[in-house]
Design a protein around this motif. Structure first.
Motif, PDB file in Angstrom:
ATOM      1  N   THR A  39       8.555   0.722  12.364  1.00 24.10           N
ATOM      2  CA  THR A  39       7.575  -0.319  12.490  1.00 24.10           C
ATOM      3  C   THR A  39       6.481   0.358  13.399  1.00 24.10           C
ATOM      4  O   THR A  39       6.455   1.221  14.207  1.00 24.10           O
ATOM      5  N   LEU A  40       5.434  -0.363  12.892  1.00 22.34           N
ATOM      6  CA  LEU A  40       4.164  -0.009  13.874  1.00 22.34           C
ATOM      7  C   LEU A  40       3.862  -0.788  14.936  1.00 22.34           C
ATOM      8  O   LEU A  40       2.861  -0.767  15.900  1.00 22.34           O
ATOM      9  N   GLY A  41       4.933  -1.737  15.278  1.00 28.02           N
ATOM     10  CA  GLY A  41       4.963  -2.631  16.511  1.00 28.02           C
ATOM     11  C   GLY A  41       5.648  -2.064  17.603  1.00 28.02           C
ATOM     12  O   GLY A  41       5.444  -2.711  18.791  1.00 28.02           O
ATOM     13  N   ALA A  42       5.810  -0.802  17.538  1.00 29.96           N
ATOM     14  CA  ALA A  42       6.353  -0.051  18.749  1.00 29.96           C
ATOM     15  C   ALA A  42       5.509   1.248  18.742  1.00 29.96           C
ATOM     16  O   ALA A  42       5.444   1.869  17.829  1.00 29.96           O
ATOM     17  N   PRO A  43       5.580   1.777  20.117  1.00 32.96           N
ATOM     18  CA  PRO A  43       4.842   3.144  20.461  1.00 32.96           C
ATOM     19  C   PRO A  43       5.728   4.379  19.529  1.00 32.96           C
ATOM     20  O   PRO A  43       6.600   4.190  19.371  1.00 32.96           O
ATOM     21  N   PHE A  44       4.800   5.115  18.865  1.00 30.15           N
ATOM     22  CA  PHE A  44       5.412   6.435  18.501  1.00 30.15           C
ATOM     23  C   PHE A  44       4.555   7.293  18.305  1.00 30.15           C
ATOM     24  O   PHE A  44       3.222   7.403  18.563  1.00 30.15           O
ATOM     25  N   GLU A  45       5.164   8.709  18.095  1.00 22.35           N
ATOM     26  CA  GLU A  45       4.458  10.012  17.787  1.00 22.35           C
ATOM     27  C   GLU A  45       4.866  10.546  16.471  1.00 22.35           C
ATOM     28  O   GLU A  45       5.755  10.567  16.341  1.00 22.35           O
ATOM     29  N   LEU A  46       3.792  10.984  15.763  1.00 20.33           N
ATOM     30  CA  LEU A  46       4.116  11.429  14.626  1.00 20.33           C
ATOM     31  C   LEU A  46       3.242  12.970  14.177  1.00 20.33           C
ATOM     32  O   LEU A  46       2.127  12.770  14.633  1.00 20.33           O
ATOM     33  N   ARG A  47       4.023  13.959  13.872  1.00 20.16           N
ATOM     34  CA  ARG A  47       3.269  15.328  14.019  1.00 20.16           C
ATOM     35  C   ARG A  47       3.899  15.963  12.718  1.00 20.16           C
ATOM     36  O   ARG A  47       4.891  15.845  12.355  1.00 20.16           O
ATOM     37  N   HIS A  48       2.863  16.795  12.372  1.00 20.17           N
ATOM     38  CA  HIS A  48       3.399  17.907  11.174  1.00 20.17           C
ATOM     39  C   HIS A  48       2.414  18.808  10.966  1.00 20.17           C
ATOM     40  O   HIS A  48       1.354  18.820  11.733  1.00 20.17           O
ATOM     41  N   GLY A  49       2.767  19.930  10.304  1.00 20.88           N
ATOM     42  CA  GLY A  49       2.129  21.207  10.302  1.00 20.88           C
ATOM     43  C   GLY A  49       1.222  21.135   8.943  1.00 20.88           C
ATOM     44  O   GLY A  49       1.295  20.186   8.217  1.00 20.88           O
ATOM     45  N   ALA A  50       0.617  22.387   8.838  1.00 22.19           N
ATOM     46  CA  ALA A  50      -0.095  22.353   7.636  1.00 22.19           C
ATOM     47  C   ALA A  50       0.443  22.289   6.312  1.00 22.19           C
ATOM     48  O   ALA A  50      -0.254  22.135   5.188  1.00 22.19           O
ATOM     49  N   SER A  51       1.292  22.602   6.195  1.00 17.48           N
ATOM     50  CA  SER A  51       2.268  22.716   4.829  1.00 17.48           C
ATOM     51  C   SER A  51       2.802  21.237   4.263  1.00 17.48           C
ATOM     52  O   SER A  51       3.315  21.171   3.373  1.00 17.48           O
ATOM     53  N   GLN A  59       0.789  -1.264  -0.072  1.00 14.61           N
ATOM     54  CA  GLN A  59       0.077  -0.079  -0.153  1.00 14.61           C
ATOM     55  C   GLN A  59       0.856   1.208  -0.150  1.00 14.61           C
ATOM     56  O   GLN A  59       1.961   1.267   0.520  1.00 14.61           O
ATOM     57  N   VAL A  60       0.501   2.348  -0.703  1.00 12.10           N
ATOM     58  CA  VAL A  60       1.310   3.434  -0.823  1.00 12.10           C
ATOM     59  C   VAL A  60       0.100   4.579  -0.733  1.00 12.10           C
ATOM     60  O   VAL A  60      -0.819   4.704  -1.415  1.00 12.10           O
ATOM     61  N   VAL A  61       0.434   5.424   0.514  1.00 13.17           N
ATOM     62  CA  VAL A  61      -0.915   6.579   0.597  1.00 13.17           C
ATOM     63  C   VAL A  61       0.038   7.988   0.479  1.00 13.17           C
ATOM     64  O   VAL A  61       1.132   8.230   1.129  1.00 13.17           O
ATOM     65  N   THR A  62      -0.330   8.607  -0.622  1.00 12.41           N
ATOM     66  CA  THR A  62       0.174  10.096  -0.700  1.00 12.41           C
ATOM     67  C   THR A  62      -0.937  11.201  -0.168  1.00 12.41           C
ATOM     68  O   THR A  62      -2.013  11.002  -0.569  1.00 12.41           O
ATOM     69  N   TRP A  63      -0.535  11.896   0.837  1.00  7.17           N
ATOM     70  CA  TRP A  63      -1.470  12.785   1.558  1.00  7.17           C
ATOM     71  C   TRP A  63      -0.922  14.215   1.786  1.00  7.17           C
ATOM     72  O   TRP A  63       0.208  14.359   1.698  1.00  7.17           O
ATOM     73  N   HIS A  64      -1.897  14.894   1.947  1.00  9.32           N
ATOM     74  CA  HIS A  64      -1.670  16.484   2.659  1.00  9.32           C
ATOM     75  C   HIS A  64      -2.888  16.777   3.606  1.00  9.32           C
ATOM     76  O   HIS A  64      -4.186  16.380   3.197  1.00  9.32           O
ATOM     77  N   SER A  65      -2.672  17.507   4.854  1.00 13.27           N
ATOM     78  CA  SER A  65      -3.699  17.874   5.528  1.00 13.27           C
ATOM     79  C   SER A  65      -3.230  18.847   6.424  1.00 13.27           C
ATOM     80  O   SER A  65      -2.071  19.305   6.311  1.00 13.27           O
ATOM     81  N   ASP A  66      -4.067  19.473   7.052  1.00 14.49           N
ATOM     82  CA  ASP A  66      -3.829  20.560   8.087  1.00 14.49           C
ATOM     83  C   ASP A  66      -3.028  19.861   9.195  1.00 14.49           C
ATOM     84  O   ASP A  66      -2.976  18.441   9.197  1.00 14.49           O
ATOM     85  N   GLN A  67      -2.462  20.481  10.400  1.00  8.71           N
ATOM     86  CA  GLN A  67      -1.868  20.149  11.390  1.00  8.71           C
ATOM     87  C   GLN A  67      -2.374  19.134  11.991  1.00  8.71           C
ATOM     88  O   GLN A  67      -3.665  19.104  12.327  1.00  8.71           O
ATOM     89  N   ILE A  68      -1.589  18.082  12.436  1.00  2.69           N
ATOM     90  CA  ILE A  68      -2.270  17.133  13.158  1.00  2.69           C
ATOM     91  C   ILE A  68      -1.072  16.092  13.785  1.00  2.69           C
ATOM     92  O   ILE A  68       0.010  16.279  13.449  1.00  2.69           O
ATOM     93  N   GLU A  69      -1.492  15.528  14.819  1.00  2.24           N
ATOM     94  CA  GLU A  69      -0.338  14.537  15.500  1.00  2.24           C
ATOM     95  C   GLU A  69      -1.272  12.937  15.661  1.00  2.24           C
ATOM     96  O   GLU A  69      -2.255  12.978  15.972  1.00  2.24           O
ATOM     97  N   TYR A  70      -0.568  11.945  15.381  1.00  2.00           N
ATOM     98  CA  TYR A  70      -0.665  10.655  15.346  1.00  2.00           C
ATOM     99  C   TYR A  70       0.153   9.892  16.340  1.00  2.00           C
ATOM    100  O   TYR A  70       1.237  10.261  16.606  1.00  2.00           O
ATOM    101  N   VAL A  71      -0.745   9.151  17.207  1.00  2.00           N
ATOM    102  CA  VAL A  71      -0.012   8.543  18.475  1.00  2.00           C
ATOM    103  C   VAL A  71      -0.212   7.076  18.547  1.00  2.00           C
ATOM    104  O   VAL A  71      -1.559   6.808  18.478  1.00  2.00           O
ATOM    105  N   ARG A  72       0.763   6.145  18.675  1.00  2.00           N
ATOM    106  CA  ARG A  72       0.477   4.906  18.699  1.00  2.00           C
ATOM    107  C   ARG A  72       0.941   4.398  20.163  1.00  2.00           C
ATOM    108  O   ARG A  72       2.199   4.605  20.473  1.00  2.00           O
TER     109      ARG A  72
END
Length: 318
Positions: A115-127, A59-72
């Motif tokens: 890996t998604l098998g370990a906790p992580f935090e991913l964040r980015h801005g609106a650009s 799977q390949v996903v190309t995306w853009h979005s407003d600011q957000i933080e993802y937490v596993r």
């Protein structure tokens, strides 16, 4: 759109009401990736678009979005384990990935394999405009002989890294003109290059020589996988190297001549199962035409590698 298991899907939050935009985004990310927590600075309005390309394997996903933080979190990992890997890099803007007490700052030209098998935090801005590729865990853990996260930055501006970056961009640009075998074949090569890129600094001995031997062996196996007489010894004779040289070069990327030959034959079988021009071939025909000694040996190895039987994969492709 091409037929078969290869699918292209587009999600735009602008197509739903303002109060439903974050719900749509969370649902799509959870479906396409895995279960996560989300932090939206502006929950009432969220602009974003993602284009998903997928097959049964990649799977390949190309995306853009407003600011957000993802937490596993560890709790989410226990509830919904997912050992698979992701190749992540920005096309514009900046990504910040934190995993195993290390933070990687990714700007255009930098990537990360984590890996998604370990906790992580991913964040980015609106650009941010980014790309994330899903890679089955066995493609990384086995060949690299490691299970630790590889969240260090990858240089995508030169050498193999630049080739990976270029191929991934082309994969998105040509998304509506690909078939299932073509998409999987390109992703296979990307993963192969990533394995070389990820372990390139760990090679003992003369890196240039080992890289040359490994690259030549891989090309030779790819070109001659259907030959039932292909072996480590036959490769050594054809390429003018000793068997020991070939074994050493492949050992540093976690494989052997026998395993590499089997892997290429299985990929060849998969491509033919998904190819509309090969529907006249029986499973036994495919086995012999791909270098296997019997249909039963091929079917056993195929199921172990891809989790489905050859007949089941052919049925899915129809």
């Amino acid at each position: 759109m091409p037929t078969g298991s290869y699918v292209v899907e587009t999600t735009r939050t602008a197509e739903v009401a303002a109060g439903e935009q974050t719900d749509l985004w969370s649902e799509r990310v959870g479906t396409y990736q895995t279960r996560m927590d989300y932090k939206y600075p502006r929950a009432e309005v969220f602009r974003g678009e993602m284009i998903r390309q997928r097959s049964d394997t990649y799977q390949v996903v190309t995306w853009h979005s407003d600011q957000i933080e993802y937490v596993r979190t560890p709790g989410l990992i226990r509830q919904m384990p997912d050992p698979d890997y992701r190749l992540l890099f920005p096309l514009s803007g900046e990504l910040r990935l934190r995993q195993d007490d290390q933070e990687v700052r990714l700007t255009p030209g930098m990537g990360s394999l984590f890996t998604l098998g370990a906790p992580f935090e991913l964040r980015h801005g609106a650009s941010l405009r980014g790309v994330i590729m899903s890679i089955p865990a066995q493609e990384i853990d086995g060949p690299l002989n490691r299970k630790a996260p590889l969240a260090t930055g990858l240089d995508l501006t030169k050498g193999l890294g630049r080739v990976v970056h270029s191929v991934m961009r082309s994969l998105n640009e040509e998304r509506d003109h690909l078939t299932t075998p073509q998409f999987d074949a390109v992703c296979d090569r990307v993963v192969e290059l990533l394995r070389m890129l990820a372990c390139g600094d760990d090679r003992p001995g003369p890196p240039g020589q080992l890289t040359e031997v490994e690259a030549m062996v891989r090309r030779y196996v790819r070109d001659h996988a259907a030959d039932p007489g292909l072996s480590g010894n036959s490769m050594a004779r054809a390429l003018g190297w000793s068997l020991r040289q070939i074994q050493l070069a492949l050992q540093h990327v976690g494989t052997t001549p026998r395993d590499l030959i089997r892997e290429e034959r299985l990929r060849l079988v998969r491509e033919r199962l998904l190819c509309t021009d090969c529907t006249h071939m029986t499973i036994t025909d495919l086995a012999y035409a791909s270098g296997f000694s019997s249909a039963s040996a091929m079917s056993t190895a195929f199921h172990r590698r891809f989790g489905v039987s050859p007949r089941e994969m052919r049925h899915k492709a129809r």
